[in-house]
Scaffold this motif. Structure first.
Motif, short mmCIF file in Angstrom:
data_model
loop_
_atom_site.label_atom_id
_atom_site.label_comp_id
_atom_site.label_asym_id
_atom_site.label_seq_id
_atom_site.Cartn_x
_atom_site.Cartn_y
_atom_site.Cartn_z
N UNK A 38 0.84 -1.20 0.00
CA UNK A 38 0.00 0.00 0.00
C UNK A 38 0.87 1.26 0.00
N UNK A 39 1.90 1.24 0.82
CA UNK A 39 2.79 2.39 0.91
C UNK A 39 3.52 2.63 -0.42
N UNK A 40 4.01 1.56 -1.03
CA UNK A 40 4.70 1.68 -2.32
C UNK A 40 3.76 2.22 -3.40
N UNK A 41 2.53 1.70 -3.44
CA UNK A 41 1.55 2.19 -4.42
C UNK A 41 1.21 3.66 -4.17
N UNK A 42 1.03 4.03 -2.92
CA UNK A 42 0.71 5.42 -2.59
C UNK A 42 1.87 6.34 -2.97
N UNK A 43 3.09 5.91 -2.72
CA UNK A 43 4.25 6.71 -3.09
C UNK A 43 4.36 6.85 -4.60
N UNK A 44 4.05 5.79 -5.33
CA UNK A 44 4.09 5.83 -6.80
C UNK A 44 3.08 6.85 -7.32
N UNK A 45 1.88 6.85 -6.76
CA UNK A 45 0.86 7.82 -7.17
C UNK A 45 1.31 9.25 -6.86
N UNK A 46 1.87 9.45 -5.67
CA UNK A 46 2.32 10.78 -5.28
C UNK A 46 3.44 11.29 -6.19
N UNK A 47 4.41 10.44 -6.49
CA UNK A 47 5.53 10.84 -7.36
C UNK A 47 5.03 11.12 -8.77
N UNK A 48 4.15 10.27 -9.29
CA UNK A 48 3.60 10.47 -10.64
C UNK A 48 2.84 11.78 -10.73
N UNK A 49 2.04 12.08 -9.72
CA UNK A 49 1.28 13.33 -9.69
C UNK A 49 2.22 14.53 -9.65
N UNK A 50 3.25 14.46 -8.82
CA UNK A 50 4.22 15.56 -8.73
C UNK A 50 4.98 15.74 -10.03
N UNK A 51 5.38 14.64 -10.65
CA UNK A 51 6.13 14.70 -11.91
C UNK A 51 5.28 15.32 -13.02
N UNK A 52 4.01 14.95 -13.09
CA UNK A 52 3.12 15.53 -14.10
C UNK A 52 3.00 17.04 -13.92
N UNK A 53 2.90 17.49 -12.68
CA UNK A 53 2.82 18.93 -12.40
C UNK A 53 4.10 19.63 -12.81
N UNK A 54 5.25 19.02 -12.52
CA UNK A 54 6.53 19.62 -12.87
C UNK A 54 6.72 19.70 -14.38
N UNK A 55 6.29 18.67 -15.10
CA UNK A 55 6.41 18.68 -16.56
C UNK A 55 5.57 19.81 -17.15
#
Length: 125
Positions: free
Chosen positions: A35-52
């Motif tokens: 659960x933690x790994x999946x949540x971290x993946x979602x958080x990083x993906x969301x942040x990366x999309x915003x940065x792009x």
């Protein structure tokens, strides 16, 4: 009135997790590895999309700025400088109420001073 600012004006604050991050990590314990790994993946993906998105917008605005600036007259640059300084001051007043990292404030300071310097080069000839 001069907006050129120094590092003394920068404030380091602790950044609370965003509402999205709070939702993502709500109810997850550190021993819930998947659960933690999946949540971290979602958080990083969301942040990366915003940065792009921000990076793409920055490129377009820089190219527009570089294309338009050489065509401005001295008088236009003087008017733009006054309005720009006022706008930055207003934005910084709003930022005072937000918990933002020192790097954000440093970048605002650097970019503001670079824009002011380029406008002043045209004004002073």
């Amino acid at each position: 009135m001069s907006i050129i600012m120094s590092q003394q004006n920068l404030v380091r604050r602790q950044i609370p997790p965003s509402h999205a991050q709070q939702k993502i990590f709500k109810g997850i314990r550190l021993n819930d590895d998947d659960k933690l790994l999946n949540a971290m993946t979602v958080a990083v993906t969301t942040s990366l999309s915003s940065m792009v998105g921000l990076g793409a917008r920055n490129i377009v605005l820089l190219k527009f700025y570089d294309s338009a600036l050489p065509f401005l007259t001295r008088q236009q640059c003087m008017a733009i400088l006054a309005r720009f300084q006022s706008g930055v001051e207003d934005a910084m007043a709003l930022m005072d109420d937000q918990a933002l990292p020192a790097e954000f404030h440093a970048t605002v300071l650097k970019e503001t001073n670079e824009c002011i310097a380029r406008l002043r080069m045209i004004i002073e000839g």
